[in-house]
Design an enzyme around this catalytic site. Structure first.
Site, PDB file in Angstrom:
ATOM      1  N   ASP A 203       0.830  -1.199   0.000  1.00  0.00           N
ATOM      2  CA  ASP A 203       0.000   0.000   0.000  1.00  0.00           C
ATOM      3  C   ASP A 203       0.869   1.257   0.000  1.00  0.00           C
ATOM      4  OD1 ASP A 203      -2.814   0.982   0.461  1.00  0.00           O
ATOM      5  OD2 ASP A 203      -1.876   1.917   2.189  1.00  0.00           O
ATOM      6  N   GLU A 244       1.658  -0.283  -5.043  1.00  0.00           N
ATOM      7  CA  GLU A 244       0.744   0.796  -5.424  1.00  0.00           C
ATOM      8  C   GLU A 244       1.578   2.058  -5.581  1.00  0.00           C
ATOM      9  OE1 GLU A 244      -3.250   3.132  -3.834  1.00  0.00           O
ATOM     10  OE2 GLU A 244      -1.700   2.561  -2.425  1.00  0.00           O
TER      11      GLU A 244
HETATM   12  C1  NOJ Z   1      -4.418   3.082  -0.571  1.00  0.00           C
HETATM   13  C2  NOJ Z   1      -5.589   2.169  -0.513  1.00  0.00           C
HETATM   14  O1  NOJ Z   1      -5.801   1.625  -1.790  1.00  0.00           O
HETATM   15  C3  NOJ Z   1      -6.773   2.992  -0.027  1.00  0.00           C
HETATM   16  O2  NOJ Z   1      -7.958   2.259  -0.111  1.00  0.00           O
HETATM   17  C4  NOJ Z   1      -6.499   3.466   1.364  1.00  0.00           C
HETATM   18  O3  NOJ Z   1      -7.527   4.325   1.794  1.00  0.00           O
HETATM   19  C5  NOJ Z   1      -5.173   4.211   1.433  1.00  0.00           C
HETATM   20  N1  NOJ Z   1      -4.117   3.541   0.752  1.00  0.00           N
HETATM   21  C6  NOJ Z   1      -4.747   4.389   2.856  1.00  0.00           C
HETATM   22  O4  NOJ Z   1      -4.279   3.158   3.344  1.00  0.00           O
END
Ligand code: NOJ
Length: 553
Positions: A203, A244
């Site tokens: 993440d 990500e």
């Molecule tokens: C990215 C995640 O995809 C999202 O859903 C989340 O709110 C944020 N990171 C914070 O963890």
């Protein structure tokens, strides 16, 4: 390429399926999806041809950001089951030939995590330095959630200092500069690897390693990622990091680890995803073609993860303001369909007015582009969204298994579910697994075929993209080649049927272009000329097969 390469570097030809245990299937009957439910549906996923599950956060959480706010990195939220239930799922998935990756959310914790509770309680806490504190608000950084927060710094009355949070204020950022924090992250990674996971969807990677201030004299922060990758490799030879990283191309290269390829194994191709929607809105193949051509070269063990939808807003942040507006106008003109000023909270089928030709064309395109496709649960049956749900939850509605109450997701009262079920034309009465399983003409059957063909064509995961010259701007004609295997894929983004003249280069006499998604063969002459017809929003996957080729027709 040896065929075993496709199993050693499995992620280059995987079919990844993202789901949230909470919204997938409630087996216990309390309204919340659970691991026991997921275990019951592993066979379904195997039938679709999924090779790797990506489980969204299932850790203990106050659930103020759908589980991305964690209070214990080593457990399972009791609403979803126990660690034992998790292991049952792992075991069943492995038996059905499916790997599992899990979300690694270590940019931040919940503010209710014992570490933060301790950190804020005293400057002498051993956890104080696990977070980022300042006497005065630090650098003003871009807000990820501009609808809810005004600053990335929040004053904590107990700590009498400001703490950094790139996301919601209840998600304080961990201080990865602290070696103890890095050790703990490694321990978390090691823990889940021991339980059998094949890696992590990481993440918010750029935020994880960002320097608080560009002016700060900090060492190369990518070293943290290299260390993490090396640790992962020592613990498991097959585990991957899927990052990500929604950044521009030149930045993405760095997160792959450049030529060495020693950071993230895979990155989501956010740019191609956004440009795909621009192409669809304009009925012009150029934006998506350019996005793929613009991909920087990556190392052999690295890979792009392609997708058309994920669990967040469908972000359009990498488009220009005018381009974003075009996509908004085409696919989400009402303000309630938009979120954060940069994205859409709709799923593909509703954006395309449920037009089956167009929906199939988009998924055909997804699977034919070089990369590893990632599906978000429900895409395989064409689920829509529920705009009554708050923000991003519009696309996180319960999975639609049957036409019955709650879409067969749960026996509980609707008020007990994690969110509302989709209503109207895309609701469970019309869109569900049970009816599509019995219908060879359904989207589910089509997606299953796509998955099967994708898996049979490893060149799609390994090969290079080549744009084929042809005169129709609405048509994307491309070839992906690896060793002696090649796929020619044609996609018509416009409603008018057309004929596409192709020049594929010299080929052996008697070579045919064999359709892989349906019955059909097109002739090709010795100079490689062929004329291929496409329906409106039509698509074809063609494999040049010479008389001496041993590839399956
Ligand atoms: C990215 C995640 O995809 C999202 O859903 C989340 O709110 C944020 N990171 C914070 O963890």
């Amino acid at each position: 390429m040896r065929i075993t390469d496709t199993s050693d570097l499995w992620w280059r030809t995987a079919v990844i399926y993202c789901l949230d245990v909470e919204t997938f299937l409630d087996w216990g009957g309390d309204g919340t999806g659970d691991f026991a439910g997921l275990a019951q549906r592993i066979d379904y996923l195997a039938e679709v041809g999924v090779t790797c599950l990506w489980l969204m956060p299932f850790y203990p959480t106050p659930d103020r950001d759908d589980g991305y706010d964690i209070v214990d990195f080593y457990g399972v939220d009791p609403r979803l089951g126990t660690l034992g239930d998790f292991v049952e799922v792992m075991r069943t998935a492995r038996d059905r030939g499916m790997r599992v990756i899990v979300d690694l959310v270590v940019n931040h914790t919940s503010d209710r995590h014992p570490w933060f509770r301790s950190a804020r309680s005293s400057p002498n806490s051993r956890y104080r330095d696990w977070y980022v504190w300042r006497d005065e608000p630090g650098e003003d950084m871009e807000l990820v959630f501009p609808d809810k927060e005004e600053s990335v710094w929040t004053y904590d009355e107990r700590a009498r200092q400001y703490y950094l949070h790139r996301f919601y204020r209840h998600q304080p950022d961990l201080n990865v500069e602290n070696p103890d924090v890095r050790d703990e992250i490694a321990k978390i990674v090691g823990f889940w690897l021991e339980l059998g996971v094949s890696g992590f969807r990481v993440d918010a990677v750029p935020f994880l390693i960002e320097a608080e201030s560009a002016a700060q004299d900090v060492p190369d922060r990518h070293e943290h990622l290299r260390d993490l990758r090396a640790f992962l490799g020592r613990r498991s030879g097959e585990a991957i990091l899927l990052g990500e990283v929604n950044l521009e191309r030149d930045e993405q290269v760095r997160f792959f680890g450049g030529d060495a390829g020693d950071e993230m194994h895979m990155l989501f191709d956010f740019i191609a995803m956004q440009r795909l929607y621009l192409s669809l809105a304009r009925q012009d193949a150029a934006p998506i073609a350019e996005a793929i051509l613009d991909r920087p070269p990556i190392a052999r063990a690295s890979q792009w993860a392609t997708f058309v939808r994920n669990h967040d807003e469908l972000t359009l942040d990498k488009l220009s303001d005018e381009e974003r507006q075009e996509v908004f106008e085409a696919f989400g003109p009402d303000p309630e369909m938009q979120v954060f000023g940069r994205g859409l909270r709709r799923r593909l089928p509703t954006m395309l007015d449920g037009d089956p030709r167009r929906i199939r064309m988009v998924y055909s395109l997804l699977f034919s582009l070089p990369g590893t496709p990632v599906l978000f649960y429900g895409e395989e049956i064409g689920m829509g969204e529920n705009l009554e749900a708050e923000g991003r939850y519009a696309v996180r509605t319960p999975m639609q298994w049957t036409a019955s109450r709650n879409g067969g997701f749960s026996d509980a009262a609707p008020s007990k579910l994690p969110g509302p079920v989709v209503e109207g034309g895309f609701g469970p009465e019309h869109v569900n697994v049970e009816s599509q399983r019995r219908d060879p003409a359904s989207l589910l059957s089509f997606m299953t075929l796509l998955v099967q063909r994708y898996r049979e064509c490893p060149e799609l995961g390994w090969g290079d993209f080549e744009l084929l010259d042809q005169p129709n701007p609405a048509v994307l004609a491309h070839r992906v080649r690896w060793d002696d295997a090649a796929i020619v894929a044609l996609h018509n983004l416009a409603p008018e049927p057309c004929t596409v003249p192709l020049t594929l280069g010299p080929c052996e006499a008697g070579t045919d272009l064999v359709d892989l998604l349906c019955d059909g063969v097109s002739p090709i002459d010795e100079r490689g000329h062929a004329e291929v017809t496409l329906e409106g929003f039509g698509f074809r996957w063609l494999r040049p097969v010479s008389p001496t080729s041993r590839r399956l027709r």
